[in-house]
Design a protein around this motif. Sequence first.
Motif, PDB file in Angstrom:
ATOM      1  N   GLN A  81       0.822  -1.338   0.067  1.00 17.86           N
ATOM      2  CA  GLN A  81       0.148   0.089   0.111  1.00 17.86           C
ATOM      3  C   GLN A  81       0.706   1.257  -0.078  1.00 17.86           C
ATOM      4  O   GLN A  81       0.438   2.215  -0.694  1.00 17.86           O
ATOM      5  CB  GLN A  81      -1.017  -0.034   1.375  1.00 17.86           C
ATOM      6  CG  GLN A  81      -2.074  -1.102   1.122  1.00 17.86           C
ATOM      7  CD  GLN A  81      -2.715  -1.132   2.484  1.00 17.86           C
ATOM      8  OE1 GLN A  81      -2.572  -0.420   3.426  1.00 17.86           O
ATOM      9  NE2 GLN A  81      -3.822  -2.033   2.391  1.00 17.86           N
ATOM     10  N   SER A  84       2.229   1.841  -3.458  1.00 18.50           N
ATOM     11  CA  SER A  84       1.327   2.048  -4.383  1.00 18.50           C
ATOM     12  C   SER A  84       1.029   3.584  -4.173  1.00 18.50           C
ATOM     13  O   SER A  84       0.713   4.424  -5.291  1.00 18.50           O
ATOM     14  CB  SER A  84      -0.061   1.219  -3.809  1.00 18.50           C
ATOM     15  OG  SER A  84      -1.083   1.903  -4.897  1.00 18.50           O
ATOM     16  N   ARG A  85       0.932   4.185  -2.780  1.00 18.36           N
ATOM     17  CA  ARG A  85       0.920   5.632  -2.758  1.00 18.36           C
ATOM     18  C   ARG A  85       2.032   6.407  -3.198  1.00 18.36           C
ATOM     19  O   ARG A  85       1.787   7.625  -3.645  1.00 18.36           O
ATOM     20  CB  ARG A  85       0.801   6.048  -1.138  1.00 18.36           C
ATOM     21  CG  ARG A  85      -0.711   5.612  -0.708  1.00 18.36           C
ATOM     22  CD  ARG A  85      -1.018   6.131   0.711  1.00 18.36           C
ATOM     23  NE  ARG A  85       0.022   5.512   1.833  1.00 18.36           N
ATOM     24  CZ  ARG A  85       0.073   4.552   2.391  1.00 18.36           C
ATOM     25  NH1 ARG A  85      -1.117   4.058   2.465  1.00 18.36           N
ATOM     26  NH2 ARG A  85       0.910   4.169   3.400  1.00 18.36           N
ATOM     27  N   LEU A  87       3.451   6.019  -6.257  1.00 16.57           N
ATOM     28  CA  LEU A  87       3.076   6.063  -7.656  1.00 16.57           C
ATOM     29  C   LEU A  87       2.306   7.509  -8.086  1.00 16.57           C
ATOM     30  O   LEU A  87       1.583   7.969  -7.325  1.00 16.57           O
ATOM     31  CB  LEU A  87       2.342   5.029  -8.235  1.00 16.57           C
ATOM     32  CG  LEU A  87       3.419   3.605  -7.983  1.00 16.57           C
ATOM     33  CD1 LEU A  87       2.458   2.333  -8.476  1.00 16.57           C
ATOM     34  CD2 LEU A  87       4.543   3.610  -8.399  1.00 16.57           C
ATOM     35  N   ASP A  89      -0.742   9.424  -9.508  1.00 14.10           N
ATOM     36  CA  ASP A  89      -2.077   9.088  -9.933  1.00 14.10           C
ATOM     37  C   ASP A  89      -2.321  10.043 -11.101  1.00 14.10           C
ATOM     38  O   ASP A  89      -1.603  10.552 -11.662  1.00 14.10           O
ATOM     39  CB  ASP A  89      -2.835   9.336  -8.769  1.00 14.10           C
ATOM     40  CG  ASP A  89      -2.810  10.714  -8.413  1.00 14.10           C
ATOM     41  OD1 ASP A  89      -2.454  11.677  -9.243  1.00 14.10           O
ATOM     42  OD2 ASP A  89      -3.136  11.087  -7.230  1.00 14.10           O
ATOM     43  N   VAL A 165       5.039   3.796 -14.465  1.00 15.94           N
ATOM     44  CA  VAL A 165       4.151   3.991 -13.499  1.00 15.94           C
ATOM     45  C   VAL A 165       3.374   2.493 -13.614  1.00 15.94           C
ATOM     46  O   VAL A 165       2.952   2.106 -12.691  1.00 15.94           O
ATOM     47  CB  VAL A 165       3.305   5.250 -13.474  1.00 15.94           C
ATOM     48  CG1 VAL A 165       2.142   4.919 -12.898  1.00 15.94           C
ATOM     49  CG2 VAL A 165       4.264   6.267 -13.287  1.00 15.94           C
ATOM     50  N   TRP A 166       2.992   2.203 -15.042  1.00 18.83           N
ATOM     51  CA  TRP A 166       2.258   0.929 -15.300  1.00 18.83           C
ATOM     52  C   TRP A 166       3.203  -0.123 -14.701  1.00 18.83           C
ATOM     53  O   TRP A 166       2.408  -1.057 -14.288  1.00 18.83           O
ATOM     54  CB  TRP A 166       1.884   0.946 -16.608  1.00 18.83           C
ATOM     55  CG  TRP A 166       1.189  -0.245 -17.207  1.00 18.83           C
ATOM     56  CD1 TRP A 166      -0.017  -0.413 -17.104  1.00 18.83           C
ATOM     57  CD2 TRP A 166       1.780  -1.548 -17.521  1.00 18.83           C
ATOM     58  NE1 TRP A 166      -0.359  -1.687 -17.585  1.00 18.83           N
ATOM     59  CE2 TRP A 166       0.646  -2.263 -17.817  1.00 18.83           C
ATOM     60  CE3 TRP A 166       3.084  -1.910 -17.805  1.00 18.83           C
ATOM     61  CZ2 TRP A 166       0.652  -3.789 -18.055  1.00 18.83           C
ATOM     62  CZ3 TRP A 166       3.256  -3.501 -18.206  1.00 18.83           C
ATOM     63  CH2 TRP A 166       2.003  -4.285 -18.422  1.00 18.83           C
ATOM     64  N   HIS A 168       5.079  -0.467 -12.378  1.00 14.39           N
ATOM     65  CA  HIS A 168       5.278  -0.653 -10.685  1.00 14.39           C
ATOM     66  C   HIS A 168       3.695  -0.985 -10.399  1.00 14.39           C
ATOM     67  O   HIS A 168       3.578  -1.709  -9.439  1.00 14.39           O
ATOM     68  CB  HIS A 168       5.597   0.832 -10.283  1.00 14.39           C
ATOM     69  CG  HIS A 168       6.923   0.842 -10.364  1.00 14.39           C
ATOM     70  ND1 HIS A 168       7.734   1.743 -11.294  1.00 14.39           N
ATOM     71  CD2 HIS A 168       8.085   0.522  -9.645  1.00 14.39           C
ATOM     72  CE1 HIS A 168       8.805   1.698 -10.970  1.00 14.39           C
ATOM     73  NE2 HIS A 168       9.319   1.054 -10.027  1.00 14.39           N
ATOM     74  N   GLN A 169       2.666  -0.417 -10.968  1.00 12.15           N
ATOM     75  CA  GLN A 169       1.464  -0.808 -10.568  1.00 12.15           C
ATOM     76  C   GLN A 169       0.944  -1.981 -10.805  1.00 12.15           C
ATOM     77  O   GLN A 169       0.605  -2.847  -9.899  1.00 12.15           O
ATOM     78  CB  GLN A 169       0.211   0.264 -11.634  1.00 12.15           C
ATOM     79  CG  GLN A 169       0.304   1.675 -11.029  1.00 12.15           C
ATOM     80  CD  GLN A 169      -0.625   2.370 -11.876  1.00 12.15           C
ATOM     81  OE1 GLN A 169      -0.737   2.085 -13.081  1.00 12.15           O
ATOM     82  NE2 GLN A 169      -1.473   3.707 -11.383  1.00 12.15           N
ATOM     83  N   THR A 170       1.651  -2.595 -12.001  1.00 14.48           N
ATOM     84  CA  THR A 170       1.160  -3.859 -12.243  1.00 14.48           C
ATOM     85  C   THR A 170       2.041  -4.797 -11.333  1.00 14.48           C
ATOM     86  O   THR A 170       1.479  -6.005 -10.941  1.00 14.48           O
ATOM     87  CB  THR A 170       1.544  -4.456 -13.772  1.00 14.48           C
ATOM     88  OG1 THR A 170       1.293  -3.458 -14.629  1.00 14.48           O
ATOM     89  CG2 THR A 170       1.470  -5.828 -14.225  1.00 14.48           C
ATOM     90  N   ILE A 172       2.699  -4.383  -8.236  1.00 13.70           N
ATOM     91  CA  ILE A 172       2.268  -4.438  -6.850  1.00 13.70           C
ATOM     92  C   ILE A 172       1.046  -5.213  -7.013  1.00 13.70           C
ATOM     93  O   ILE A 172       0.388  -5.785  -6.029  1.00 13.70           O
ATOM     94  CB  ILE A 172       1.856  -2.932  -6.550  1.00 13.70           C
ATOM     95  CG1 ILE A 172       3.156  -2.045  -6.134  1.00 13.70           C
ATOM     96  CG2 ILE A 172       0.913  -2.840  -5.503  1.00 13.70           C
ATOM     97  CD1 ILE A 172       2.893  -0.666  -5.869  1.00 13.70           C
ATOM     98  N   GLY A 173       0.315  -4.836  -8.160  1.00 16.29           N
ATOM     99  CA  GLY A 173      -1.025  -5.904  -8.287  1.00 16.29           C
ATOM    100  C   GLY A 173      -0.770  -7.326  -8.334  1.00 16.29           C
ATOM    101  O   GLY A 173      -1.393  -8.072  -7.545  1.00 16.29           O
TER     102      GLY A 173
END
Length: 450
Positions: A81, A84-85, A87, A89, A165-166, A168-170, A172-173
């Motif tokens: 979490q 994620s914060r 990254l 938005d 960014v994508w 890192h988001q992926t 984390i997901g």
Amino acid sequence: MEWERKLRGRLAARRAPKKSEQELKDEEMELFTKYYMEWKGGKTSGNTSYTNIPRFYYRLPAEDEVLLQKLREESRAVFLQRKSRELLDNEELQNLWFLLDKHQTSPMIGEEAMINYENFLKVGEKAGPKCKQFFTAKIFAKLLHNDPYGRISIMQFFNYVMRKVWLHQTRIGLSLYDVAGQGYLRESDLENYILELIPTLPQLDGLEKSFYSFYVCTAVRKFFFFLDPLRTGKIKIQDILACSFLDDLLELRDEELSKESQETNWFSAPSALRVYGQYLNLDKDHNGMLSKEELSRYGTGTLTNIFLDRVFQECLTYDGEMDYKTYLDFVLALENRKEPAALQYVFKLLDIENKGHLNVFSLNCFFRAIQEQMKIHGQEPVSFQDVKDEIFDMVKPKDPYKISLQDLINSSQGDTVTSILIDLNGFWTYENREVLVASDNDNTADVDDA
């Protein structure tokens, strides 16, 4: 007297309190250290930095340590979490684009806006702390090409940031599904990820829920076939991010994806339905499994018997029949014969002696079946010696008497060689390649004339 003194000493020792097991271990370690240092020369090292080395290994909690497992899960969740914060938005990305556009450097190249290093640093100062990692000399130099003014494209830089960014988001997901917390996903983990991803992909809206399990199996199999060649049952998250499969899967978010793109995308609904439909059509007795006879009708129905025998010898079967998951591996191998993982699959089947290489004996065994099929179809069989020489000329192996898997991969002719040996239609196509090329050229010329 001497004996009296010894007796008193023995009695006193018996009256002394018995040492605990830990005290005995400590004493043992103390004695060991003492005698070891004496054996090494009696000199103790003045460097005691080893006592300050931080702990770097933490064992995983055992199955019965429920509290520790829960603590570890919660810690990982909080960590992800926090990441994620960190990254950017959507609002912050829009602000970044506004700043880049405001600080573009003239002149433009066509319609492409550019920015020099000075303005690049100014944007970095105004964009906020989250963007700081992207505004470095290294990244600017990486995106710098042949601009005479020493600038970079604003669009290329923004796409670079979006991609990072994508990723890192992926990551984390995907990490949320990493139950073990070791940086890899098991088959069940990836199945859960894709199952929960389906509702977010508009191109899969038409799939019935009863087909979801087959779709997930079809999608997951591609990841494991290509990214888990040793069949360990797990894939590194880094490998998933590095390959293009996730891009193909997430491409299904595009509501206007063309029909051609869907047909070439393994993860699309038409592709998954095609593969599953073929499986059902082959399953003549409708028992949900494929026998060797049923599989022999795959494709053009020209795969040789010896190759099919080897498939059922080497691959996982149930009472001599193949399930859908094993069938998917088979399809992925034959539809992607240029890929190393597919060549590895077929090579294992061709290596009938399990020697790690193909010799003249192996090639002859498989080509004899091609010759037999040619006779059945009323064709004059081609000499094995001629074909054998052509194969060795194409592959150019390090050892002139045998072909290794690496030789086959390095030659870039692996798909042709395997087609010649396992499929009559593939051999016919190779044998008549010059005629087919000439025919294609004539057709092209006719179209141009028209």
